[in-house]
Design a protein around this motif. Structure first.
Motif, PDB file in Angstrom:
ATOM      1  N   ARG A 223      23.850  13.136  34.080  1.00 12.70           N
ATOM      2  CA  ARG A 223      24.918  13.394  33.638  1.00 12.70           C
ATOM      3  C   ARG A 223      25.482  14.823  34.413  1.00 12.70           C
ATOM      4  NH1 ARG A 223      21.276  16.062  30.547  1.00 12.70           N
ATOM      5  NH2 ARG A 223      22.099  18.256  30.068  1.00 12.70           N
ATOM      6  N   PRO A 224      26.646  14.998  34.743  1.00 11.26           N
ATOM      7  CA  PRO A 224      26.744  16.310  35.681  1.00 11.26           C
ATOM      8  C   PRO A 224      26.612  17.431  34.900  1.00 11.26           C
ATOM      9  CG  PRO A 224      28.927  14.987  35.108  1.00 11.26           C
ATOM     10  CD  PRO A 224      27.576  14.307  34.576  1.00 11.26           C
ATOM     11  N   VAL A 225      25.944  18.426  35.492  1.00 12.44           N
ATOM     12  CA  VAL A 225      25.874  19.699  34.699  1.00 12.44           C
ATOM     13  C   VAL A 225      26.404  20.777  35.861  1.00 12.44           C
ATOM     14  CG1 VAL A 225      24.494  21.531  33.978  1.00 12.44           C
ATOM     15  CG2 VAL A 225      23.950  19.345  33.393  1.00 12.44           C
ATOM     16  N   TYR A 226      27.967  21.283  35.758  1.00  8.54           N
ATOM     17  CA  TYR A 226      28.568  21.934  36.944  1.00  8.54           C
ATOM     18  C   TYR A 226      28.132  23.216  36.933  1.00  8.54           C
ATOM     19  CZ  TYR A 226      31.349  17.759  36.857  1.00  8.54           C
ATOM     20  OH  TYR A 226      32.026  16.462  36.908  1.00  8.54           O
ATOM     21  N   GLY A 227      27.790  23.989  38.065  1.00  6.42           N
ATOM     22  CA  GLY A 227      27.371  25.255  38.324  1.00  6.42           C
ATOM     23  C   GLY A 227      28.488  25.828  38.966  1.00  6.42           C
ATOM     24  N   ASP A 228      28.816  27.270  38.701  1.00  6.26           N
ATOM     25  CA  ASP A 228      30.014  27.926  39.595  1.00  6.26           C
ATOM     26  C   ASP A 228      28.715  28.858  40.024  1.00  6.26           C
ATOM     27  OD1 ASP A 228      32.204  26.765  38.549  1.00  6.26           O
ATOM     28  OD2 ASP A 228      31.641  27.991  36.682  1.00  6.26           O
ATOM     29  N   GLU A 273      28.948  21.558  31.141  1.00  8.13           N
ATOM     30  CA  GLU A 273      29.238  20.097  31.082  1.00  8.13           C
ATOM     31  C   GLU A 273      30.460  19.760  30.523  1.00  8.13           C
ATOM     32  OE1 GLU A 273      25.587  18.017  29.881  1.00  8.13           O
ATOM     33  OE2 GLU A 273      24.542  19.759  30.014  1.00  8.13           O
ATOM     34  N   ASP A 274      31.783  20.541  30.997  1.00 12.55           N
ATOM     35  CA  ASP A 274      32.860  20.232  30.608  1.00 12.55           C
ATOM     36  C   ASP A 274      33.737  19.236  31.533  1.00 12.55           C
ATOM     37  OD1 ASP A 274      33.315  21.456  32.827  1.00 12.55           O
ATOM     38  OD2 ASP A 274      34.061  23.439  32.238  1.00 12.55           O
ATOM     39  N   GLY A 275      33.105  18.721  32.442  1.00 13.13           N
ATOM     40  CA  GLY A 275      33.747  17.596  33.210  1.00 13.13           C
ATOM     41  C   GLY A 275      34.640  18.275  34.208  1.00 13.13           C
ATOM     42  N   ASN A 276      34.732  19.481  34.451  1.00  8.07           N
ATOM     43  CA  ASN A 276      35.641  20.242  35.530  1.00  8.07           C
ATOM     44  C   ASN A 276      34.806  20.306  36.911  1.00  8.07           C
ATOM     45  OD1 ASN A 276      37.968  20.159  33.882  1.00  8.07           O
ATOM     46  ND2 ASN A 276      37.129  21.863  32.739  1.00  8.07           N
ATOM     47  N   TYR A 277      35.249  19.713  37.734  1.00  8.38           N
ATOM     48  CA  TYR A 277      34.338  20.071  38.992  1.00  8.38           C
ATOM     49  C   TYR A 277      34.856  21.119  39.980  1.00  8.38           C
ATOM     50  CZ  TYR A 277      38.131  16.954  40.515  1.00  8.38           C
ATOM     51  OH  TYR A 277      39.381  16.415  40.680  1.00  8.38           O
ATOM     52  N   GLY A 278      36.127  21.733  39.517  1.00  2.00           N
ATOM     53  CA  GLY A 278      36.549  22.751  40.070  1.00  2.00           C
ATOM     54  C   GLY A 278      36.027  24.057  39.480  1.00  2.00           C
ATOM     55  N   VAL A 279      36.019  25.193  40.157  1.00  3.43           N
ATOM     56  CA  VAL A 279      35.388  26.471  40.016  1.00  3.43           C
ATOM     57  C   VAL A 279      36.095  26.887  38.792  1.00  3.43           C
ATOM     58  CG1 VAL A 279      35.126  28.902  40.566  1.00  3.43           C
ATOM     59  CG2 VAL A 279      34.850  27.129  42.394  1.00  3.43           C
ATOM     60  N   SER A 280      35.157  27.260  37.684  1.00  7.55           N
ATOM     61  CA  SER A 280      35.931  27.751  36.365  1.00  7.55           C
ATOM     62  C   SER A 280      36.122  29.219  36.643  1.00  7.55           C
ATOM     63  CB  SER A 280      34.895  27.604  35.448  1.00  7.55           C
ATOM     64  OG  SER A 280      35.029  28.329  34.262  1.00  7.55           O
ATOM     65  N   ALA A 281      37.527  29.576  36.396  1.00  4.32           N
ATOM     66  CA  ALA A 281      37.610  31.016  36.309  1.00  4.32           C
ATOM     67  C   ALA A 281      37.019  31.772  35.205  1.00  4.32           C
ATOM     68  CB  ALA A 281      39.343  31.177  35.895  1.00  4.32           C
ATOM     69  N   GLY A 282      36.685  31.265  34.313  1.00  5.23           N
ATOM     70  CA  GLY A 282      36.124  31.715  33.040  1.00  5.23           C
ATOM     71  C   GLY A 282      34.552  32.199  33.570  1.00  5.23           C
ATOM     72  N   GLY A 283      33.862  30.986  34.172  1.00 11.25           N
ATOM     73  CA  GLY A 283      32.448  30.827  34.895  1.00 11.25           C
ATOM     74  C   GLY A 283      32.392  32.251  35.875  1.00 11.25           C
ATOM     75  N   CYS A 308      31.614  25.462  43.395  1.00 11.67           N
ATOM     76  CA  CYS A 308      31.166  24.625  42.008  1.00 11.67           C
ATOM     77  C   CYS A 308      30.590  23.490  42.772  1.00 11.67           C
ATOM     78  CB  CYS A 308      32.107  24.431  41.162  1.00 11.67           C
ATOM     79  SG  CYS A 308      31.748  23.555  39.949  1.00 11.67           S
ATOM     80  N   ARG A 309      29.393  22.906  42.088  1.00  9.66           N
ATOM     81  CA  ARG A 309      28.910  21.760  42.437  1.00  9.66           C
ATOM     82  C   ARG A 309      28.298  21.267  41.112  1.00  9.66           C
ATOM     83  NH1 ARG A 309      31.253  22.353  46.258  1.00  9.66           N
ATOM     84  NH2 ARG A 309      30.523  21.937  48.574  1.00  9.66           N
ATOM     85  N   ALA A 310      27.931  20.102  41.173  1.00 12.46           N
ATOM     86  CA  ALA A 310      27.319  19.380  39.994  1.00 12.46           C
ATOM     87  C   ALA A 310      25.920  19.123  40.201  1.00 12.46           C
ATOM     88  CB  ALA A 310      28.167  17.992  39.580  1.00 12.46           C
ATOM     89  N   ARG A 311      25.199  19.404  39.140  1.00  8.56           N
ATOM     90  CA  ARG A 311      23.753  19.041  39.322  1.00  8.56           C
ATOM     91  C   ARG A 311      23.559  17.862  38.455  1.00  8.56           C
ATOM     92  NH1 ARG A 311      24.271  23.686  36.654  1.00  8.56           N
ATOM     93  NH2 ARG A 311      23.977  25.699  37.812  1.00  8.56           N
ATOM     94  N   PRO A 312      22.597  16.894  38.992  1.00  9.21           N
ATOM     95  CA  PRO A 312      22.216  15.697  38.219  1.00  9.21           C
ATOM     96  C   PRO A 312      21.277  15.755  37.129  1.00  9.21           C
ATOM     97  CG  PRO A 312      20.970  15.770  40.151  1.00  9.21           C
ATOM     98  CD  PRO A 312      21.789  16.892  40.469  1.00  9.21           C
ATOM     99  N   GLY A 313      21.830  16.015  35.649  1.00  9.53           N
ATOM    100  CA  GLY A 313      20.905  16.368  34.615  1.00  9.53           C
ATOM    101  C   GLY A 313      20.369  15.063  34.148  1.00  9.53           C
ATOM    102  N   THR A 314      19.359  15.096  33.422  1.00 11.41           N
ATOM    103  CA  THR A 314      18.730  13.944  32.964  1.00 11.41           C
ATOM    104  C   THR A 314      18.410  14.567  31.155  1.00 11.41           C
ATOM    105  OG1 THR A 314      16.377  14.833  33.242  1.00 11.41           O
ATOM    106  CG2 THR A 314      17.429  13.248  34.903  1.00 11.41           C
ATOM    107  N   PRO A 315      18.123  13.554  30.386  1.00 11.66           N
ATOM    108  CA  PRO A 315      17.922  13.781  28.885  1.00 11.66           C
ATOM    109  C   PRO A 315      16.856  14.868  28.762  1.00 11.66           C
ATOM    110  CG  PRO A 315      18.420  11.423  29.103  1.00 11.66           C
ATOM    111  CD  PRO A 315      18.108  11.950  30.578  1.00 11.66           C
TER     112      PRO A 315
END
Lengths: 377, 377
Positions: A223-228, A273-283, A308-315
């Motif tokens: 699952r994508p875990v987005y990071g700014d 984990e909000d599904g937004n692949y753009g940079v988050s202003a709040g972040g 912003c990039r997405a990291r591949p998260g696992t359970p």
């Protein structure tokens, strides 16, 4: 029909590049397939080689692998010296700062876990810390030191790996759609144009995109875990802003500042984990707010880059790493989440060991990519 | 030797482009010289066409010019319709919000000044305001409305002007170093390669860089006032975030949010005189903090662009605009500070009037570019 290779690597992030290079330097012929190498999570990563301060609760099972991988870094990088690209590897101790009472408690508890694992982390007085890091602000109330941590510049490391793999292996700018099978053996990668790259071993190392490959022998629960993450330039009058990596637990939120040799600081990273692949202003707001609480002079830096990039998260926050029982010729190496750069040398060694029929390191079965399938533990 | 033109315009920001187009459409031959048009302050500008809400204390002397320029916009833009580029001009009323008691007092005082000048600004109840702008947060304590304000997209307007000037005039991608004189008459612009662009009239419209030109008949007291400005994308679920431009006085700091027709919001702008031309981390932090206080959902937007540009400030915040007594063939048009986009049509008309020997509008002498010289009022 492409010519046969020993190893086809799907994905040119830091993990795929590392595996490709490890295979090449052990004498295997390698082709790496990626339409745009080193532009995903690798491009954003801060590059902390810090198994001690990276230890998180309930991730203790990763510790053996992270410590092992960190210890492999000097030799791994030495093998790339001929490329002439300096990957910025150096000792950069970590200071972890607390703000409020809950932060202090959480860090003290973590320190107890670290001590149980004999990791070199010590509580230090703020007076002492401020002697070496005078830019720390008045809001810090406790500090923990991991003096033996290191950093690498992931963009430069990826550039060195790309140069090495390009020189001694083959880079194919394409996308892989699936696999060619002969019975229960994977015999190559199928490219999006339908052509086949035949290989004795095929390595799946394309991060989050791995889950979309056709014909996988097991489901990859990514699952994508987005990071700014921000790059800040320190003006001459404030150089050096920091000599340590400064991490903070700021009223429960984690933030870090990694000082680079080129006068910049990497400030990260949110976990969304909000599904937004753009940079988050709040972040971005939260990172700047928390970083300024730790180091007030952050307000005076120049904001050079926001991404912003997405990291591949696992359970279980551990990678999906190894072969799949009953399927030959296939190795999976994805799901590295926050640890891709740190784990590159160990993952590369493990994957190539498996291809060569060597036993993996003790306990590596806990990363089996099919461990979340029905009927598995 | 370049061929002779009626008008040589030095600088291809919104002001230089506007003057060039005004001259062209009145039948003059024009060459505009800029190595990189429309990439300076124009590229950052928010494009508020809002003489009422743009009124600042001690800038009342500008009001006549800003009101006149705003009224010229429809006709000015109509003359560019043939380019096919929509400049995004539309009515966007302004709401100005206060947070604390001092903000309320300051805005009420400003309202009194605006009323004295018969400007259409009214205090409105927050209950009423929230009916049309439900995203306004609970921290707002007072609101003032200017329903007749407009906006334009400066990048699109510049693109239309560039297309028009390129089609019917001449664009020269070069830098100007100074002027050619015949006695007390400027007879053309000298380019950096030493070549001369002969012209009956030479217009200095290259913003801050104007002060560095060789051979100016007077000193141009310009100083860079840096502004950080953000572009944010509103996710579909929050569209439209706003239907008004929302300005705020947030504990003494000014901030604005301009909603664009393309689903983005322009958030600006800091005013820094610190000599740093890079984006300020502290500036971005402050903009995001204050914008979230006005509109909490700003945290949920995507940060698409962060940039900084310098505006050309002057000692009295009014432009340096007009001829210099005793020197023929030269018109100065710089120092537009925060008002370049708003003042483009009026400045263009005034400059071309002067070239054509027409009297300027009443009172325009107060913008004389040499007004800060020794011995002047």
């Amino acid at each position: 029909m492409e010519t046969n290779v020993d190893v086809a690597v799907v994905g040119g992030g830091i993990i795929g590049l590392g595996i490709a290079w490890e295979a090449i330097r052990r004498g295997h012929s390698v082709a790496l397939v990626d339409p745009d190498p080193a532009t995903g999570a690798t491009h954003a990563a801060a590059g902390m080689i810090a198994p001690a301060s990276e230890l998180h609760y309930r991730e203790e099972h990763l510790l053996q692998l992270t410590v092992d991988s960190a210890s492999r870094y000097p030799e791994f990088l030495a093998s790339l010296a001929w490329t002439g690209i300096d990957p910025g590897y150096r000792t950069t101790g970590t200071l972890v700062l607390a703000i409020d009472a809950a932060d202090r408690t959480a860090l003290a508890d973590l320190r107890a876990v670290q001590a149980r694992h004999l990791l070199p982390v010590e509580q230090v007085s703020l007076r002492e810390v401020r002697r070496s890091e005078p830019m720390i602000g008045p809001a810090a109330t406790a500090a923990f030191s991991s003096p033996e941590d290191h950093q690498v510049d992931p963009r430069k490391l990826a550039a060195a790996l790309l140069a090495a793999v390009g020189e001694r292996g083959r880079l194919i700018p394409a996308r892989v759609s699936g696999f060619e099978y002969a019975g229960r053996r994977v015999t190559g990668a199928v490219l999006e144009d339908g052509s086949v790259l035949p290989a004795r071993h095929t390595v799946v190392a394309n991060g989050l995109a791995a889950a979309q490959l056709q014909g996988l022998p097991c489901r990859l629960p990514l699952r994508p875990v987005y990071g700014d993450i921000l790059r800040l330039r320190v003006p001459a009058a404030l150089q050096p802003l920091l000599t340590h990596t400064v991490r903070g637990l700021v009223r429960g939120s984690a933030v870090y500042l990694v000082p680079r040799g080129d006068g910049t600081v990497v400030l990260g990273a949110t976990m969304r984990e909000d599904g937004n692949y753009g940079v988050s202003a709040g972040g971005v707001y939260q990172l700047l707010r928390d970083a300024q609480l730790l180091i007030p002079a952050v307000a005076e830096l120049e904001l050079e880059e926001v991404l912003c990039r997405a990291r591949p998260g696992t359970p279980d926050n551990a990678p999906l790493l190894g072969g799949v029982p009953g399927v030959d010729g296939l190795v999976i190496a994805t799901g590295f989440f926050r640890h891709g750069v740190l784990l590159t040398p160990a993952a590369a060694a493990l994957c190539v060991d498996l291809m060569e029929g060597k036993p993996g390191p003790p306990g590596f079965e806990r990363y089996r990519p099919d461990r979340f399938e029905e009927g598995q533990a």
